[in-house]
Write a protein that holds these residues in place. Structure first.
Motif, PDB file in Angstrom:
ATOM      1  N   ARG A 176     -37.151   0.194   5.755  1.00  0.00           N
ATOM      2  CA  ARG A 176     -38.107   1.183   5.280  1.00  0.00           C
ATOM      3  C   ARG A 176     -39.476   0.988   5.922  1.00  0.00           C
ATOM      4  N   ARG A 177     -39.799  -0.249   6.281  1.00  0.00           N
ATOM      5  CA  ARG A 177     -41.079  -0.455   6.950  1.00  0.00           C
ATOM      6  C   ARG A 177     -41.087   0.129   8.354  1.00  0.00           C
TER       7      ARG A 177
ATOM      8  N   SER B   3     -42.800  -9.232   9.066  1.00  0.00           N
ATOM      9  CA  SER B   3     -43.757  -8.830   8.034  1.00  0.00           C
ATOM     10  C   SER B   3     -43.212  -9.107   6.631  1.00  0.00           C
ATOM     11  N   ILE B   4     -41.930  -9.476   6.516  1.00  0.00           N
ATOM     12  CA  ILE B   4     -41.371  -9.803   5.196  1.00  0.00           C
ATOM     13  C   ILE B   4     -41.803 -11.227   4.841  1.00  0.00           C
TER      14      ILE B   4
ATOM     15  N   ASN C  37     -40.760   5.176  -1.656  1.00  0.00           N
ATOM     16  CA  ASN C  37     -42.186   4.825  -1.727  1.00  0.00           C
ATOM     17  C   ASN C  37     -42.525   3.909  -2.896  1.00  0.00           C
TER      18      ASN C  37
ATOM     19  N   ASP D 108     -41.690   1.007  -2.683  1.00  0.00           N
ATOM     20  CA  ASP D 108     -41.945  -0.246  -1.970  1.00  0.00           C
ATOM     21  C   ASP D 108     -43.456  -0.449  -1.897  1.00  0.00           C
TER      22      ASP D 108
ATOM     23  N   ASN E 244     -37.371  -3.748  -3.169  1.00  0.00           N
ATOM     24  CA  ASN E 244     -36.415  -2.659  -2.952  1.00  0.00           C
ATOM     25  C   ASN E 244     -35.446  -2.496  -4.110  1.00  0.00           C
TER      26      ASN E 244
ATOM     27  N   GLN F  54     -35.708  -3.927   3.166  1.00  0.00           N
ATOM     28  CA  GLN F  54     -37.169  -3.850   3.211  1.00  0.00           C
ATOM     29  C   GLN F  54     -37.666  -3.590   4.625  1.00  0.00           C
ATOM     30  N   ALA F  55     -36.997  -4.236   5.601  1.00  0.00           N
ATOM     31  CA  ALA F  55     -37.411  -4.058   6.998  1.00  0.00           C
ATOM     32  C   ALA F  55     -37.184  -2.613   7.432  1.00  0.00           C
TER      33      ALA F  55
ATOM     34  N   ALA G 192     -40.993  -5.651  11.752  1.00  0.00           N
ATOM     35  CA  ALA G 192     -40.622  -5.477  10.346  1.00  0.00           C
ATOM     36  C   ALA G 192     -40.103  -6.784   9.756  1.00  0.00           C
TER      37      ALA G 192
ATOM     38  N   GLU H  35     -38.658   8.381   3.045  1.00  0.00           N
ATOM     39  CA  GLU H  35     -39.924   7.733   2.730  1.00  0.00           C
ATOM     40  C   GLU H  35     -40.339   8.014   1.290  1.00  0.00           C
TER      41      GLU H  35
END
Lengths: 225, 282
Positions: free
Chosen positions: A145-146, A115-116, A222, A224, B118, A142-143, A112, A218
C-alpha cells in the motif's frame, strides 16, 4: 472530404483496435513480468550482502541513465550481432520493458520495505510467525500500500513507452494509425488529427482504469497510518 | 487499585541467598520450584569492547513478577530482548523449568505502538493463533473477545489501530501476546511513550495479570507501579546486577547498595537540593 469521415469506416476501427491489442499485450506482459522481477530486485536491494546491493544499484542506475530507445536498439540489434541472439521486435520490447520496470519497481519495493519499522518484524517474530509468514502477512501488505501510487504511475509510463516499439517495426496502435493516415492521405488530407485523436482516447482507456483501481485501493486502505 | 494490591501481596519468603545483594550477581543455583532461570548471561556486540550484559544471573519463579530497574544504557532492555530471542547471546544460558527456553513460550510487549496497521483490532489478535497454532477463526475470535473484554476494549474490536489511543493500542498489544498463551510475558517500558493519563489504564491491566499469577519480567520507569507490582526487584547498572530484592518495599525504603540509593535518589525531589544544583550550574 472531411477527415472525421474516416472514422465512419469500420475497417479503420478494427485495424486500430488490432494495433491497440498489440500495444496492450506488450504493456500487460511487461508490467505482469515486472512485478515478480521487481519484488526479487527489491528484496535483493535490501540484502545484507554488500556486493549484492552494489550489483542491484549498478543495474538500477544503468537502466535509469540509458534512454529506453537505446536499450531497445541494444536488445534488438546489439544482441543479434554480439551473440547471435535474434529476438523478434515484440520480444525485444518485452525484455527491455521488464528490465526497466523490474529495476524501477525494485527500487519502489526497496523503499517500501525499508520504511517498515523494525518493531513490526520483531512483533511478528515474538508472536511465533516464521519469516515467510511475517513477510506475507505483515510486511508485504504494508509495503504494497505504501508503494501503490508510485507503482500505478510506473505502469502507465510503461504503457505509454510501448509506443517506442514502432521504431523496431512493431505494428502497434501508433504504427497502424500512421498506415491508415498514409493510405488515406489524398482522400482525407486532415485525417491525421482524427486518427491520433482516437489513439489518444485509446491510451486513455487503457490507463484510466489503472488510476481508478489505484484510487479505490487507496481509499480502502487509508486506515494505514 | 495499586495500593490495594500492595496490601494483598503476601511478603515473599526471603531467600537468604537472593536477599544478599553481594552474592546476587554470582548466584547461579538452580531454582527447583520452576520458572525462568538466567545463568551467567553475557551479551556483547561484535565491534564493542564492553559487554552490554556482563554475567547476569537471576531467577523469575513461576507466577512471580520481576521488575527490572536501572538507568538508561544499563542493559535492561537488552536483557529482555535477549530473553525474547531478539538478540543473540555470547555466554550463559536461559532456562525454563531447567530446560532451554522455547521462544514460543515468551510473549512480549514493546514501547512502540507496534500493532499491525493493516489489520483491525480483532485481526491483530487472531492472526498469530490462526497462523501458528492453526486454530479456527471462530475459536481464535472467541478467545480474542474474552481477552478484549478483560481489558475493556470489546467494543473496539473492529477499529483500526490508528483510531485508537496509545493506551488502547498497548492494551490490544497485550491481548495479542496473551492469546498465544506465553509462559512468561516481557514488558519493555510499555508506558514510556504514553501520555500520562493513559499510563494508568495500561498498568492496571498488568497489575491484574500479576494477580492472576502470570510470570512476568517488566522494565519500567514508573516507580510507584514497580513498587506495587514487583515480587522481586532487580537493579541493573553497566550490564551488571547491582542489587536484587524479594521485598519491593524494602528495596525502595532501605536499599542495600550505594548505587541503588543513588538511583532511587534521582526519582526523589527535594527543593533545597535542586535549587543548590541550579546555583552550582550558574
Amino acid at each position: 472530404m472531411h477527415g472525421a469521415e474516416l472514422l465512419l469506416q469500420t475497417s479503420v476501427w478494427l485495424r486500430l483496435l488490432q494495433g491497440l491489442w498489440v500495444t496492450a499485450w506488450i504493456a500487460l506482459v511487461s508490467v505482469g513480468l515486472s512485478v515478480p522481477v521487481g519484488l526479487i530486485v527489491g528484496w535483493l536491494m535490501t540484502s545484507r550482502v554488500r556486493v549484492v546491493r552494489w550489483i542491484m544499484r549498478l543495474y538500477l542506475e544503468f537502466i535509469r541513465i540509458m534512454p529506453q530507445l537505446a536499450l531497445l536498439f541494444i536488445a534488438f540489434y546489439g544482441f543479434s550481432r554480439a551473440w547471435g541472439l535474434n529476438l523478434d521486435a515484440t520480444a525485444a520490447c518485452v525484455v527491455v520493458f521488464v528490465l526497466w520496470g523490474g529495476a524501477e519497481l525494485g527500487d519502489l519495493v526497496r523503499g517500501a520495505l525499508t520504511s517498515i519499522p523494525r518493531s513490526q518484524y520483531e512483533s511478528a517474530q515474538m508472536l511465533g510467525l516464521n519469516p515467510w509468514q511475517t513477510f506475507t502477512h505483515v510486511i508485504l501488505p504494508q509495503a504494497l500500500r505504501r508503494m501503490l501510487p508510485a507503482s500505478v504511475n510506473l505502469a502507465t509510463r510503461i504503457v505509454k513507452t510501448t509506443s517506442l516499439a514502432v521504431l523496431l517495426g512493431v505494428v502497434e496502435v501508433i504504427k497502424v494509425g500512421q498506415q491508415i493516415i498514409d493510405a488515406n492521405r489524398f482522400q482525407y488530407p486532415d485525417g491525421a488529427l482524427w486518427i491520433y485523436g482516437v489513439i489518444f482516447f485509446m491510451y486513455f482507456i487503457v490507463c484510466w482504469p489503472l488510476s481508478i483501481v489505484a484510487r479505490r485501493l487507496e481509499q480502502r486502505w487509508n486506515h494505514d497510518d | 487499585m495499586t495500593d490495594q494490591r500492595q496490601e494483598a501481596v503476601p511478603v515473599v519468603p526471603v531467600d537468604v541467598d537472593a536477599h544478599n545483594s553481594n552474592s546476587a550477581a554470582s548466584d547461579t543455583r538452580i531454582n527447583q520450584a520452576g520458572g525462568l532461570q538466567i545463568q551467567g548471561l553475557v551479551k556483547q556486540y561484535p565491534h564493542s569492547d564492553h559487554p552490554v550484559l556482563n554475567g547476569i544471573s537471576l531467577d523469575v519463579p513461576a507466577g512471580k513478577v520481576m521488575v527490572i530497574l536501572g538507568p538508561s544504557g544499563s542493559g535492561k532492555s537488552t536483557l529482555l530482548r535477549t530473553v525474547a530471542g531478539l538478540e543473540s547471546m555470547q555466554g550463559g544460558q536461559i532456562l525454563m523449568d531447567g530446560k532451554p527456553l522455547d521462544r514460543h513460550d515468551v510473549g512480549m510487549v514493546f514501547q512502540s505502538y507496534d500493532l499491525f496497521p493493516n489489520k483491525t483490532v480483532l485481526g491483530n489478535i487472531i492472526m498469530a493463533p490462526m497462523l501458528v497454532h492453526k486454530r479456527s477463526k471462530e475459536d481464535a475470535t472467541a478467545e480474542a473477545m474474552r481477552l478484549l473484554e478483560r481489558v475493556g476494549l470489546a467494543d473496539r474490536k473492529d477499529a483500526w489501530p490508528h483510531e485508537l489511543s496509545g493506551g488502547q493500542r498497548q492494551r490490544v498489544a497485550i491481548c495479542r501476546a496473551l492469546i498465544m498463551h506465553p509462559r512468561i510475558m516481557l514488558f519493555d517500558e510499555v508506558t514510556a511513550a504514553l501520555d500520562p493519563e493513559m499510563v494508568r489504564e495500561v498498568l492496571d491491566v498488568i497489575v491484574e495479570l500479576a494477580d492472576q499469577g502470570l510470570t512476568m519480567m517488566i522494565v519500567t520507569h514508573e516507580m510507584a507501579f514497580a513498587r506495587a507490582v514487583a515480587d522481586r526487584i532487580v537493579l541493573l547498572d553497566g550490564g551488571k546486577l547491582v542489587e536484587q530484592s524479594d521485598d519491593a518495599e524494602a528495596f525502595f525504603t532501605h536499599p542495600q547498595t550505594e548505587r541503588a540509593r543513588q538511583f532511587l535518589h534521582t526519582f526523589a525531589f527535594e527543593r533545597g537540593h535542586h535549587a543548590q544544583n541550579l546555583d552550582d550550574q550558574a
